[in-house]
Design an enzyme around this catalytic site. Structure first.
Site, PDB file in Angstrom:
ATOM      1  N   ASN A  81       0.817  -1.218   0.000  1.00  0.00           N
ATOM      2  CA  ASN A  81       0.000   0.000   0.000  1.00  0.00           C
ATOM      3  C   ASN A  81       0.852   1.271   0.000  1.00  0.00           C
ATOM      4  OD1 ASN A  81      -2.338   1.430  -0.032  1.00  0.00           O
ATOM      5  ND2 ASN A  81      -3.009   0.876   2.032  1.00  0.00           N
TER       6      ASN A  81
ATOM      7  N   HIS B 117     -14.691  -4.468  10.672  1.00  0.00           N
ATOM      8  CA  HIS B 117     -14.304  -3.143  11.170  1.00  0.00           C
ATOM      9  C   HIS B 117     -15.515  -2.260  11.382  1.00  0.00           C
ATOM     10  CE1 HIS B 117      -9.881  -2.656   9.820  1.00  0.00           C
ATOM     11  NE2 HIS B 117     -10.116  -3.901  10.150  1.00  0.00           N
TER      12      HIS B 117
ATOM     13  N   ARG C  33     -14.003  -5.319  15.379  1.00  0.00           N
ATOM     14  CA  ARG C  33     -13.020  -4.309  15.798  1.00  0.00           C
ATOM     15  C   ARG C  33     -13.731  -2.968  15.877  1.00  0.00           C
ATOM     16  NH1 ARG C  33      -7.926  -1.484  12.622  1.00  0.00           N
ATOM     17  NH2 ARG C  33      -9.579  -0.099  11.933  1.00  0.00           N
TER      18      ARG C  33
ATOM     19  N   TYR D  82      -7.250   7.809  13.972  1.00  0.00           N
ATOM     20  CA  TYR D  82      -7.146   6.587  13.170  1.00  0.00           C
ATOM     21  C   TYR D  82      -8.430   5.751  13.168  1.00  0.00           C
ATOM     22  CZ  TYR D  82      -6.327   1.888  11.810  1.00  0.00           C
ATOM     23  OH  TYR D  82      -6.467   0.684  11.184  1.00  0.00           O
TER      24      TYR D  82
ATOM     25  N   ASP E 191      -7.567  -1.469  17.766  1.00  0.00           N
ATOM     26  CA  ASP E 191      -6.260  -1.276  17.123  1.00  0.00           C
ATOM     27  C   ASP E 191      -5.652   0.041  17.604  1.00  0.00           C
ATOM     28  OD1 ASP E 191      -4.109  -1.163  15.419  1.00  0.00           O
ATOM     29  OD2 ASP E 191      -5.251  -1.532  13.582  1.00  0.00           O
TER      30      ASP E 191
ATOM     31  N   HIS F 155      -2.812   1.071  16.479  1.00  0.00           N
ATOM     32  CA  HIS F 155      -2.107   1.546  15.283  1.00  0.00           C
ATOM     33  C   HIS F 155      -0.772   2.224  15.621  1.00  0.00           C
ATOM     34  CE1 HIS F 155      -2.350   2.432  10.874  1.00  0.00           C
ATOM     35  NE2 HIS F 155      -2.987   1.298  10.950  1.00  0.00           N
TER      36      HIS F 155
ATOM     37  N   GLU G 203      -4.468  -4.407  19.564  1.00  0.00           N
ATOM     38  CA  GLU G 203      -3.526  -4.592  18.451  1.00  0.00           C
ATOM     39  C   GLU G 203      -2.547  -3.423  18.329  1.00  0.00           C
ATOM     40  OE1 GLU G 203      -5.730  -5.254  14.872  1.00  0.00           O
ATOM     41  OE2 GLU G 203      -4.241  -4.286  13.604  1.00  0.00           O
TER      42      GLU G 203
ATOM     43  N   GLU H 145       1.141  -6.894  11.575  1.00  0.00           N
ATOM     44  CA  GLU H 145       0.718  -6.627  10.198  1.00  0.00           C
ATOM     45  C   GLU H 145       1.823  -5.996   9.356  1.00  0.00           C
ATOM     46  OE1 GLU H 145      -2.732  -4.131  10.998  1.00  0.00           O
ATOM     47  OE2 GLU H 145      -1.657  -2.382  10.298  1.00  0.00           O
TER      48      GLU H 145
ATOM     49  N   ARG I 239       0.027 -11.413  13.860  1.00  0.00           N
ATOM     50  CA  ARG I 239      -0.847 -10.965  12.769  1.00  0.00           C
ATOM     51  C   ARG I 239      -0.149 -10.905  11.410  1.00  0.00           C
ATOM     52  NH1 ARG I 239      -2.893  -6.531  12.468  1.00  0.00           N
ATOM     53  NH2 ARG I 239      -4.772  -7.302  11.518  1.00  0.00           N
TER      54      ARG I 239
ATOM     55  N   HIS J 262      -3.583 -10.373   9.237  1.00  0.00           N
ATOM     56  CA  HIS J 262      -3.994  -9.081   8.679  1.00  0.00           C
ATOM     57  C   HIS J 262      -4.855  -9.339   7.436  1.00  0.00           C
ATOM     58  CE1 HIS J 262      -2.309  -5.116   6.735  1.00  0.00           C
ATOM     59  NE2 HIS J 262      -3.408  -4.866   7.413  1.00  0.00           N
TER      60      HIS J 262
ATOM     61  N   ASP K 276      -6.228  -3.426   1.572  1.00  0.00           N
ATOM     62  CA  ASP K 276      -5.061  -3.299   0.694  1.00  0.00           C
ATOM     63  C   ASP K 276      -4.387  -4.643   0.428  1.00  0.00           C
ATOM     64  OD1 ASP K 276      -4.678  -2.371   3.551  1.00  0.00           O
ATOM     65  OD2 ASP K 276      -2.585  -2.740   3.068  1.00  0.00           O
TER      66      ASP K 276
ATOM     67  N   GLU L   2      -8.751 -11.302  10.069  1.00  0.00           N
ATOM     68  CA  GLU L   2      -9.358  -9.991   9.790  1.00  0.00           C
ATOM     69  C   GLU L   2     -10.041 -10.019   8.427  1.00  0.00           C
ATOM     70  OE1 GLU L   2      -6.519  -6.799   9.326  1.00  0.00           O
ATOM     71  OE2 GLU L   2      -8.049  -5.268   9.686  1.00  0.00           O
TER      72      GLU L   2
ATOM     73  N   TRP M 293       1.374   7.241  12.022  1.00  0.00           N
ATOM     74  CA  TRP M 293      -0.007   7.179  11.543  1.00  0.00           C
ATOM     75  C   TRP M 293      -0.562   5.837  11.945  1.00  0.00           C
ATOM     76  CZ3 TRP M 293      -2.321   3.803   8.004  1.00  0.00           C
ATOM     77  CH2 TRP M 293      -3.707   4.024   7.881  1.00  0.00           C
TER      78      TRP M 293
HETATM   79  C1  GCO Z   1      -5.700  -3.141  10.140  1.00  0.00           C
HETATM   80  C2  GCO Z   1      -4.721  -2.156   9.661  1.00  0.00           C
HETATM   81  C3  GCO Z   1      -4.988  -1.523   8.353  1.00  0.00           C
HETATM   82  C4  GCO Z   1      -3.793  -0.707   7.918  1.00  0.00           C
HETATM   83  C5  GCO Z   1      -3.633  -0.786   6.447  1.00  0.00           C
HETATM   84  C6  GCO Z   1      -2.470   0.007   5.960  1.00  0.00           C
HETATM   85  O1  GCO Z   1      -5.577  -3.536  11.277  1.00  0.00           O
HETATM   86  O2  GCO Z   1      -6.532  -3.533   9.353  1.00  0.00           O
HETATM   87  O3  GCO Z   1      -4.155  -1.408  10.674  1.00  0.00           O
HETATM   88  O4  GCO Z   1      -6.196  -0.893   8.218  1.00  0.00           O
HETATM   89  O5  GCO Z   1      -3.898   0.597   8.357  1.00  0.00           O
HETATM   90  O6  GCO Z   1      -3.539  -2.114   6.083  1.00  0.00           O
HETATM   91  O7  GCO Z   1      -2.306  -0.196   4.585  1.00  0.00           O
HETATM   92 MG    MG Z   2      -3.971  -2.829  12.342  1.00  0.00          MG
END
Ligand code: GCO
Ligand code: MG
Length: 402
Positions: free
Chosen positions: A37, A122, A147, A159, A210, A212, A236, A262, A283, A312, A316, A339, A402
């Site tokens: 991605n 999600h 999630r 996020y 998450d 993140h 996560e 991930e 993951r 994961h 993407d 996921e 991010w």
């Molecule tokens: C998740 C992830 C994604 C990522 C993405 C980045 O747990 O699904 O954190 O949403 O942000 O795969 O390309």
């Molecule tokens: Mg994630």
């Protein structure tokens, strides 16, 4: 038997996907996902300029040897670009082997360990009330695990808050868009989301969250502890994992289960986390971690320490990865959860596949190979469009994760 040719197909049915197609001299072909991605073209070049010339003429049945050739042979080991290219080759070769054997890939791996694979979806919203509604929507769709991410008052685009309800897609601009972050505000708000979710829906469903990569170990420990009453399935990416030792501090302070991986490329990224029992779920997934050949090694190491898988499966990762992941999940003894962020209808049409969603689970198909194909004529109608993931800054301008 020889690899006659291979090519890379780039398509953008709503988002960019990079697919490798390997054709044998016996007419059997296989496909693999190589999507990275926001850095897609780097993998395209790696495959076209450096991998395909070596592959031509090789025996496609020698999956392990080709994996070692590409990993050791590059000299420059690991990294997301290299490992995604290797993963794409690996997926395509397992696909070819399955087609030749007349068997689905899970049978080649050792057969079914389960009939279906529990997935999590999600749910997200701009604030707690919207997220609570979104979780209700997923429960109505039959999900057993969800999630939950919420916007946080005072943070610009915290996020996980999507624009659409079902198809959250973070890579949304030709150059990185700017989002904000404030850990204090998030720590005050996120526990209230889970308090309300449990008060509204009870404890029958699995809830996940998450982080993140946003929190320091101390902050992650604090949040993990605050979330304990709500019995999460996992927390996560609670803190960045380049320093695997960082998880020790989190672990010492909370029993909330931890998941990470991930952005991992190889077993080396997870080795200390697993061996020191600092996580509960790994993951890493097929496209990220060098294909099925390498992912199974990670899972086998994890099994020794009762760490389970949680691949994961964001948008993407193309349906080719999802197909392969489901074969892996159906076989792997220490499966945890998968996921499942739904792909758009346009994407599903470009990648015809035989897996299906039913009652909160995905069910793998029986087609020989991994069961996912690419409609090249349709793919050609969606040319590549530059798209980046966002960046995040704190209020004073400091760059953040991010
Ligand atoms: C998740 C992830 C994604 C990522 C993405 C980045 O747990 O699904 O954190 O949403 O942000 O795969 O390309
Ligand atoms: Mg994630």
């Amino acid at each position: 038997m020889k690899i006659q040719s291979a090519k890379v197909i780039v398509t953008c049915p709503g988002r960019n996907f990079v697919t490798l197609k390997i054709v044998t001299d016996q007419g059997v072909y296989g496909i693999g996902d190589a999507t990275l991605n926001g850095r897609e073209k780097a993998v395209v070049s790696y495959l076209e300029d450096h991998v395909i010339p070596c592959l031509t003429g090789m025996d496609p049945r020698r999956i392990e040897d080709i994996w070692q050739y590409l990993y050791r042979g590059a000299y420059w080991r690991r990294g997301p670009v290299t490992m995604r290219a290797i993963a794409a080759v690996d997926m395509a070769l397992w696909d070819i082997k399955g087609k030749m054997a007349g068997m689905p890939v899970y049978d080649l791996l050792g057969g079914k360990s389960r009939e279906r694979v529990m997935v999590y979806g999600h749910a997200n919203g701009a604030d707690i009330d919207e997220t609570v509604d979104a979780v209700g929507h997923y429960i109505d769709m039959g999900y057993k695990a969800i999630r939950a991410q919420t916007g946080v008052p005072g943070i610009k685009d915290a996020y996980g808050v999507g624009r659409g309800k079902l198809y959250y897609e973070p890579a949304d601009a030709a150059l990185p868009s700017l989002t904000g972050w404030d850990t204090r505000k998030a720590l005050n708000y996120v526990p209230k989301l889970f308090e309300k979710l449990r008060a509204t829906y009870g404890f029958d469903h699995h809830l996940l969250h998450d982080g993140h990569h946003r929190y320091t170990p101390q902050e992650a420990a604090n949040l993990g502890k605050m979330l304990e009453p709500y019995q999460l399935f996992w927390f996560e990416d609670c803190t960045p994992a380049e320093n695997q030792e960082a998880f020790k501090l989190v672990r010492q302070h909370t029993v909330t289960p931890l998941a990470v991986g991930e952005i991992f490329n190889t077993i080396w990224d997870a080795k200390d986390l697993i061996q020191n029992q600092l996580i509960d779920y790994i993951r890493a997934t097929v496209v990220g971690a060098g294909g099925l050949t390498h992912l199974r090694r990670i899972a086998d190491l994890a099994a020794l320490y009762q760490v389970r898988t949680g691949s994961h499966g964001a948008t993407d990762l193309s349906p080719v990865t999802m197909g392969c992941a489901l074969h892996f999940d159906t076989w792997v003894p220490n499966f945890g959860i998968q996921e499942y962020m739904r792909h758009t209808e346009e994407t599903d049409a470009v990648f015809p596949h035989d897996y299906r969603f039913e009652d909160g689970h995905l069910i793998v198909g029986e087609t020989p190979g991994h069961g996912v194909d690419i409609d090249e004529a349709l793919a050609a109608k969606y040319p590549y469009k530059p798209a980046y993931l966002p960046v995040a800054r704190l209020e004073d301008g400091t760059m953040w994760n991010w």
